[in-house]
Scaffold this motif. Structure first.
Motif, PDB file in Angstrom:
ATOM      1  N   ASP A   1       0.871  -1.173   0.000  1.00  0.00           N
ATOM      2  CA  ASP A   1       0.000   0.000   0.000  1.00  0.00           C
ATOM      3  C   ASP A   1       0.906   1.220   0.000  1.00  0.00           C
ATOM      4  O   ASP A   1       1.810   1.330   0.842  1.00  0.00           O
ATOM      5  CB  ASP A   1      -0.880   0.027   1.248  1.00  0.00           C
ATOM      6  N   GLY A   2       0.703   2.119  -0.941  1.00  0.00           N
ATOM      7  CA  GLY A   2       1.579   3.284  -1.001  1.00  0.00           C
ATOM      8  C   GLY A   2       1.251   4.178  -2.184  1.00  0.00           C
ATOM      9  O   GLY A   2       0.070   4.398  -2.492  1.00  0.00           O
ATOM     10  N   TYR A   3       2.295   4.637  -2.880  1.00  0.00           N
ATOM     11  CA  TYR A   3       2.118   5.599  -3.967  1.00  0.00           C
ATOM     12  C   TYR A   3       2.987   5.206  -5.150  1.00  0.00           C
ATOM     13  O   TYR A   3       4.177   4.932  -5.009  1.00  0.00           O
ATOM     14  CB  TYR A   3       2.457   7.016  -3.493  1.00  0.00           C
ATOM     15  N   ALA A   4       2.342   5.168  -6.321  1.00  0.00           N
ATOM     16  CA  ALA A   4       3.053   4.899  -7.568  1.00  0.00           C
ATOM     17  C   ALA A   4       3.668   6.199  -8.057  1.00  0.00           C
ATOM     18  O   ALA A   4       2.995   7.240  -8.097  1.00  0.00           O
ATOM     19  CB  ALA A   4       2.085   4.335  -8.604  1.00  0.00           C
ATOM     20  N   VAL A   5       4.944   6.129  -8.438  1.00  0.00           N
ATOM     21  CA  VAL A   5       5.654   7.330  -8.870  1.00  0.00           C
ATOM     22  C   VAL A   5       6.500   7.019 -10.100  1.00  0.00           C
ATOM     23  O   VAL A   5       6.766   5.868 -10.428  1.00  0.00           O
ATOM     24  CB  VAL A   5       6.584   7.876  -7.749  1.00  0.00           C
ATOM     25  N   ARG A   6       6.902   8.125 -10.754  1.00  0.00           N
ATOM     26  CA  ARG A   6       7.986   8.071 -11.734  1.00  0.00           C
ATOM     27  C   ARG A   6       9.228   8.571 -11.011  1.00  0.00           C
ATOM     28  O   ARG A   6       9.210   9.655 -10.420  1.00  0.00           O
ATOM     29  CB  ARG A   6       7.688   8.960 -12.945  1.00  0.00           C
ATOM     30  N   ARG A   7      10.289   7.800 -11.029  1.00  0.00           N
ATOM     31  CA  ARG A   7      11.483   8.171 -10.272  1.00  0.00           C
ATOM     32  C   ARG A   7      12.053   9.506 -10.737  1.00  0.00           C
ATOM     33  O   ARG A   7      12.601  10.273  -9.932  1.00  0.00           O
ATOM     34  CB  ARG A   7      12.540   7.066 -10.389  1.00  0.00           C
ATOM     35  N   GLN A   8      11.902   9.822 -12.031  1.00  0.00           N
ATOM     36  CA  GLN A   8      12.406  11.085 -12.542  1.00  0.00           C
ATOM     37  C   GLN A   8      11.645  12.255 -11.913  1.00  0.00           C
ATOM     38  O   GLN A   8      12.244  13.280 -11.531  1.00  0.00           O
ATOM     39  CB  GLN A   8      12.254  11.136 -14.070  1.00  0.00           C
ATOM     40  N   ASP A   9      10.309  12.110 -11.763  1.00  0.00           N
ATOM     41  CA  ASP A   9       9.520  13.156 -11.115  1.00  0.00           C
ATOM     42  C   ASP A   9       9.988  13.359  -9.682  1.00  0.00           C
ATOM     43  O   ASP A   9      10.127  14.501  -9.203  1.00  0.00           O
ATOM     44  CB  ASP A   9       8.031  12.779 -11.108  1.00  0.00           C
TER      45      ASP A   9
ATOM     46  N   CYS B   1      11.341  16.678  -7.412  1.00  0.00           N
ATOM     47  CA  CYS B   1      10.476  17.274  -6.389  1.00  0.00           C
ATOM     48  C   CYS B   1      10.090  16.217  -5.372  1.00  0.00           C
ATOM     49  O   CYS B   1       9.719  15.105  -5.755  1.00  0.00           O
ATOM     50  CB  CYS B   1       9.221  17.865  -7.056  1.00  0.00           C
ATOM     51  N   ASP B   2      10.173  16.577  -4.066  1.00  0.00           N
ATOM     52  CA  ASP B   2       9.862  15.584  -3.034  1.00  0.00           C
ATOM     53  C   ASP B   2       8.400  15.623  -2.594  1.00  0.00           C
ATOM     54  O   ASP B   2       7.987  14.882  -1.709  1.00  0.00           O
ATOM     55  CB  ASP B   2      10.774  15.749  -1.825  1.00  0.00           C
TER      56      ASP B   2
ATOM     57  N   ALA C   1      -0.831  19.864   2.353  1.00  0.00           N
ATOM     58  CA  ALA C   1      -1.765  20.655   1.542  1.00  0.00           C
ATOM     59  C   ALA C   1      -1.333  20.691   0.084  1.00  0.00           C
ATOM     60  O   ALA C   1      -2.159  20.881  -0.820  1.00  0.00           O
ATOM     61  CB  ALA C   1      -1.858  22.071   2.099  1.00  0.00           C
ATOM     62  N   ASP C   2      -0.034  20.531  -0.168  1.00  0.00           N
ATOM     63  CA  ASP C   2       0.486  20.592  -1.540  1.00  0.00           C
ATOM     64  C   ASP C   2       0.497  19.229  -2.226  1.00  0.00           C
ATOM     65  O   ASP C   2       0.840  19.124  -3.412  1.00  0.00           O
ATOM     66  CB  ASP C   2       1.907  21.161  -1.532  1.00  0.00           C
ATOM     67  N   GLY C   3       0.167  18.184  -1.480  1.00  0.00           N
ATOM     68  CA  GLY C   3       0.191  16.851  -2.068  1.00  0.00           C
ATOM     69  C   GLY C   3       0.855  15.861  -1.124  1.00  0.00           C
ATOM     70  O   GLY C   3       0.907  16.067   0.103  1.00  0.00           O
ATOM     71  N   ILE C   4       1.404  14.815  -1.685  1.00  0.00           N
ATOM     72  CA  ILE C   4       2.059  13.769  -0.895  1.00  0.00           C
ATOM     73  C   ILE C   4       3.541  14.087  -0.791  1.00  0.00           C
ATOM     74  O   ILE C   4       4.246  14.199  -1.807  1.00  0.00           O
ATOM     75  CB  ILE C   4       1.850  12.374  -1.525  1.00  0.00           C
ATOM     76  N   HIS C   5       4.015  14.239   0.448  1.00  0.00           N
ATOM     77  CA  HIS C   5       5.426  14.516   0.689  1.00  0.00           C
ATOM     78  C   HIS C   5       6.154  13.199   0.935  1.00  0.00           C
ATOM     79  O   HIS C   5       5.759  12.392   1.782  1.00  0.00           O
ATOM     80  CB  HIS C   5       5.602  15.428   1.901  1.00  0.00           C
ATOM     81  N   PHE C   6       7.225  12.974   0.178  1.00  0.00           N
ATOM     82  CA  PHE C   6       7.990  11.733   0.276  1.00  0.00           C
ATOM     83  C   PHE C   6       9.204  11.948   1.171  1.00  0.00           C
ATOM     84  O   PHE C   6      10.014  12.859   0.926  1.00  0.00           O
ATOM     85  CB  PHE C   6       8.394  11.259  -1.124  1.00  0.00           C
ATOM     86  N   LEU C   7       9.294  11.149   2.213  1.00  0.00           N
ATOM     87  CA  LEU C   7      10.367  11.305   3.190  1.00  0.00           C
ATOM     88  C   LEU C   7      11.709  10.855   2.647  1.00  0.00           C
ATOM     89  O   LEU C   7      12.752  11.155   3.213  1.00  0.00           O
ATOM     90  CB  LEU C   7      10.022  10.517   4.465  1.00  0.00           C
TER      91      LEU C   7
END
Length: 411
Positions: free
Chosen positions: A61-69, A73-74, A123-129
Motif C-alpha cells: 500500500d503506497g504511492y506509484a511514482v515516476r522516479r524522474q519526477d 520534487c519531493d 496541503a500541496d500533495g504527498i510529501h515523500f520522506l
C-alpha cells in the motif's frame, strides 16, 4: 538373534528392489475437477495458461511514482487512486503520484512504488520522506512467479492440499490424473474379533486394519476392506480369489508365519507365486511378497507394530510406483544423539520407535516405550523410527543413531 540366525533373509534394499521390479504403473487416466483431485497422481504435465502475476502490480500500500519526477520534487500532487480490481486508467500528468493498494496494477510509466509509511500528506500533495528509490521498488513484475506455458507440476506429481490453490489461481478447472491403485485388505486368524464385541478366552481385537486402511488411504490408494477371515483354507481361498478380482494389490495381515494354521503359503502357491517370504527387518521378519493370477500380494505379519512397520517401509514405495507417483521420495533420515541405550543384536535392521526433539541446539532421540512388536502404545507415542543398521549391535546413551521422522502416512 545373531547373524547366524538370519541366513536366507533378504535385506530391506533387495526386498524393495525386487518388489519394484515386479510393478508396472497404472496407465488408466481420467479428468477430475480439482476439488476432487486431492491425493491423485497427475498423468500429464500441468502448464500455466497465464503469466503469474498477469500484470505488473504493487507489493505495498503506497504511492506509484515516476522516479524522474521524484528526483525533481519531493512533494507530488495526487492524480488518482488504484485498487485491486479497479486500476487507475486515466491520464497521469507529469510530476504527480497515484495512490495504490497492494495487488493493484501499476499505472503505465510507473517505475517504483513507495510505501505509505515513508510519506505524509500535506496541503500541496504527498510529501515523500525519501527520494532515493530503486527502479522497480515494491513492484511485482508480470510473470515473476510463473510464465505462461511453464511447467507447474510435472506428470507423476501427487496432488496435495498445497497444490490445489495454485491450480485454482491459474484458472485450471480440471486435471488429468491416473486411477488410484485398488488395494483389497483382510485380516486372518480365529483369535481375531471385531472391535466392540466381547472377548472370550484367547481372543483379541483386530486392530491391524485400523492402521492399514488409513495408511493406504494416505498413500493415495482406494481400499476394499474384506474384514476378518478365520483360519479356514476354503474360506481363505475364496477370499483371495475375490480379492484379486477386485484389486491391483491384495494385502493380508497375519497368516504369514510358520504356524500350523497359516494356510497363506499353500494358497499362494496354488493361485500364483511367492517371490520372497522373510526379510532382515525387525519388527516384521515374516513379510511375504508375490503374485496372484490377477494382482500383486503383500502378506504383513500379524503383530500390530510389525504390520505397520512393514507396510510403511516395504509396501509404501511399491504402491508409489504402482500409482505412477514418480516424485515420491523415501522418508528423510538424519543423525541424532541417543539419550538412552537401545538393545539390538546384529543380523536385522531394527526400526525401533523413538521420540526426537532438539535440546541445546542438538537433535536428540529418546525411547518411546515398550519395543515389543505386539505393543502399539510406543508406536502411538513416537514421532520417528530409530533405524539401527542390519549389522549394528546395541547402542549406548550418547552414541549417534539414524532417525527417520514419520512422514504424513503415520499422522
Amino acid at each position: 538373534m545373531g547373524c547366524c540366525d538370519t541366513k536366507g533373509l533378504l535385506s530391506i534394499k533387495d526386498a524393495i528392489q525386487t518388489m519394484l521390479a515386479d510393478v508396472s504403473p497404472i496407465k488408466i487416466s481420467q479428468n477430475l475437477p480439482i476439488e476432487t483431485a486431492l491425493g491423485y497422481v497427475l498423468a500429464e504435465d500441468i502448464r500455466s495458461p497465464i503469466d503469474v502475476p498477469p500484470f505488473n502490480n504493487s507489493a505495498m500500500d503506497g504511492y506509484a511514482v515516476r522516479r524522474q519526477d521524484l528526483a525533481e520534487c519531493d512533494t507530488l500532487p495526487l492524480a488518482g487512486k488504484a485498487f485491486a480490481g479497479q486500476p487507475f486508467d486515466g491520464e497521469w500528468p507529469e510530476k504527480t503520484c497515484v495512490r495504490i493498494m497492494t495487488g493493484a496494477p501499476v499505472p503505465s510509466g510507473c517505475d517504483a512504488v513507495i510505501m505509505q509509511e515513508k510519506t505524509e500528506s500535506t496541503a500541496d500533495g504527498i510529501h515523500f520522506l525519501t527520494t532515493k528509490v530503486k527502479a522497480q521498488d515494491n513492484i511485482r513484475p508480470q510473470g515473476d512467479d510463473l510464465r505462461q506455458n511453464e511447467i507447474v507440476f510435472p506428470a507423476g506429481t501427487r496432488l496435495t492440499v498445497r497444490d490445489l490453490p495454485l491450480l485454482a489461481s491459474l484458472g485450471i478447472r480440471q486435471v488429468p490424473v491416473f486411477r488410484k491403485p485398488r488395494v483389497a485388505i483382510f485380516s486372518t486368524g480365529d483369535e481375531l474379533k471385531p472391535v466392540g464385541e466381547p472377548l472370550k478366552a484367547g481372543e483379541i481385537y483386530d486392530s491391524n486394519r485400523y492402521a492399514i486402511r488409513p495408511m493406504l488411504e494416505k498413500f493415495g490408494c482406494e481400499v476394499i476392506d474384506l474384514g476378518i477371515i478365520p483360519d479356514d483354507q476354503t474360506q481363505l481361498t475364496e477370499t483371495f480369489e475375490k480379492a484379486q478380482s477386485l484389486a491391483d494389490v491384495v494385502i493380508t495381515s497375519g497368516g504369514v508365519s510358520v504356524g500350523e494354521a497359516d494356510y497363506t503359503k499353500n494358497i499362494l502357491e496354488s493361485l500364483g507365486q511367492i517371490n520372497f517370504w522373510k526379510i532382515a527387518i525387525k519388527p516384521g521378519k515374516p513379510f511375504a511378497f508375490g503374485k496372484l493370477n490377477h494382482s500383486l500380494f503383500c502378506g504383513l505379519p500379524g503383530n500390530p507394530v510389525s504390520a505397520a512397520v512393514t507396510l510403511y517401509v516395504l509396501v509404501q514405495p511399491m504402491l508409489a510406483k504402482l500409482a505412477g507417483h514418480t516424485q515420491w521420495q523415501a522418508p528423510a533420515q538424519m543423525q541424532a544423539v541417543s539419550k538412552i541405550s537401545f538393545k539390538k543384536s546384529p543380523g536385522r535392521a531394527d526400526y525401533q520407535r523413538g521420540i526426537f526433539s532438539i535440546e541445546n541446539g542438538q537433535l536428540v532421540v529418546d525411547n518411546a516405550g515398550n519395543q515389543s512388536s505386539g505393543a502399539f502404545r510406543a508406536m502411538s507415542a513416537a514421532n520417528c523410527f530409530v533405524v539401527l543398521e542390519q549389522e549394528r549391535g546395541s547402542v549406548e546413551a550418547g552414541e549417534m543413531v539414524t532417525i527417520e521422522p514419520f512422514n504424513p502416512a503415520l499422522y
